[in-house]
Design a protein around this motif. Structure first.
Motif, PDB file in Angstrom:
ATOM      1  N   GLU A   1     -30.703 109.948  88.326  1.00 14.17           N
ATOM      2  CA  GLU A   1     -29.946 111.016  88.982  1.00 14.17           C
ATOM      3  C   GLU A   1     -28.458 111.005  88.642  1.00 14.17           C
ATOM      4  OE1 GLU A   1     -30.278 107.413  91.545  1.00 14.17           O
ATOM      5  OE2 GLU A   1     -31.776 108.688  90.629  1.00 14.17           O
ATOM      6  N   ASN A   2     -27.949 109.884  88.128  1.00 13.92           N
ATOM      7  CA  ASN A   2     -26.545 109.794  87.724  1.00 13.92           C
ATOM      8  C   ASN A   2     -26.350 110.153  86.256  1.00 13.92           C
ATOM      9  OD1 ASN A   2     -25.762 108.870  90.291  1.00 13.92           O
ATOM     10  ND2 ASN A   2     -26.296 106.776  89.730  1.00 13.92           N
ATOM     11  N   GLY A   3     -27.439 110.469  85.566  1.00 12.99           N
ATOM     12  CA  GLY A   3     -27.356 110.802  84.151  1.00 12.99           C
ATOM     13  C   GLY A   3     -27.400 109.595  83.230  1.00 12.99           C
ATOM     14  N   ASP A   4     -27.673 108.410  83.800  1.00 10.52           N
ATOM     15  CA  ASP A   4     -27.747 107.187  82.999  1.00 10.52           C
ATOM     16  C   ASP A   4     -29.142 107.032  82.399  1.00 10.52           C
ATOM     17  OD1 ASP A   4     -25.125 106.429  83.831  1.00 10.52           O
ATOM     18  OD2 ASP A   4     -25.970 105.609  85.688  1.00 10.52           O
ATOM     19  N   THR A   5     -29.207 106.491  81.187  1.00 17.82           N
ATOM     20  CA  THR A   5     -30.493 106.199  80.565  1.00 17.82           C
ATOM     21  C   THR A   5     -31.081 104.951  81.200  1.00 17.82           C
ATOM     22  OG1 THR A   5     -29.794 107.186  78.481  1.00 17.82           O
ATOM     23  CG2 THR A   5     -31.638 105.651  78.382  1.00 17.82           C
ATOM     24  N   VAL A   6     -32.348 105.041  81.568  1.00 17.04           N
ATOM     25  CA  VAL A   6     -33.053 103.945  82.223  1.00 17.04           C
ATOM     26  C   VAL A   6     -34.319 103.647  81.420  1.00 17.04           C
ATOM     27  CG1 VAL A   6     -34.201 103.211  84.344  1.00 17.04           C
ATOM     28  CG2 VAL A   6     -32.187 104.688  84.474  1.00 17.04           C
ATOM     29  N   VAL A   7     -34.599 102.359  81.214  1.00 16.84           N
ATOM     30  CA  VAL A   7     -35.804 101.947  80.503  1.00 16.84           C
ATOM     31  C   VAL A   7     -36.979 101.937  81.471  1.00 16.84           C
ATOM     32  CG1 VAL A   7     -36.889 100.044  79.243  1.00 16.84           C
ATOM     33  CG2 VAL A   7     -34.471 100.560  78.868  1.00 16.84           C
ATOM     34  N   LEU A   8     -38.102 102.496  81.033  1.00 15.70           N
ATOM     35  CA  LEU A   8     -39.336 102.499  81.823  1.00 15.70           C
ATOM     36  C   LEU A   8     -40.056 101.190  81.534  1.00 15.70           C
ATOM     37  CD1 LEU A   8     -40.405 106.166  81.074  1.00 15.70           C
ATOM     38  CD2 LEU A   8     -39.264 105.291  83.128  1.00 15.70           C
ATOM     39  N   THR A   9     -39.970 100.254  82.458  1.00 11.40           N
ATOM     40  CA  THR A   9     -40.432  98.888  82.186  1.00 11.40           C
ATOM     41  C   THR A   9     -41.928  98.684  82.369  1.00 11.40           C
ATOM     42  OG1 THR A   9     -39.868  98.215  84.431  1.00 11.40           O
ATOM     43  CG2 THR A   9     -38.198  97.864  82.726  1.00 11.40           C
TER      44      THR A   9
END
Length: 98
Positions: free
Chosen positions: A27-35
């Motif tokens: 929601e902050n626009g940060d890239t997150v890894v799907l673990t």
């Protein structure tokens, strides 16, 4: 199947994760890894350091640890296309699946 991977650097590794559909944006626009999913588990280890000596009383660094080359990921599942070239077989893995 479990795989240890060493990408040349973080940007190459993140680009590979993104190309394989293993990232999203929060929601902050940060890239997150799907673990994890029903088909994979992923552990981003990142940079790895070995060695180093420290003063036992103060914790002060006497000899700094050495940064090993690459950006490291542990992966369980079928390797995405193009990832085989990054597969390594370390004699002493820093982090393993239990």
């Amino acid at each position: 199947m479990t795989h240890c991977l060493r990408f040349p650097d973080e940007s190459t590794g993140m680009a590979a994760l993104d190309a394989a559909g293993l990232t999203t944006t929060n929601e902050n626009g940060d890239t997150v890894v799907l673990t994890a999913s029903h088909t994979h588990a992923l552990d981003v280890v990142g940079p790895i350091y070995r060695g180093g000596t420290y003063d036992p009383e103060t914790g002060e660094v006497i000899t700094p640890p050495v940064l090993l080359s690459g950006w490291h990921v542990n992966y369980i599942g079928m390797l995405p296309e193009g990832w085989a070239e990054y597969a390594v077989s370390p004699e002493q893995p820093v982090r393993v699946w239990l």
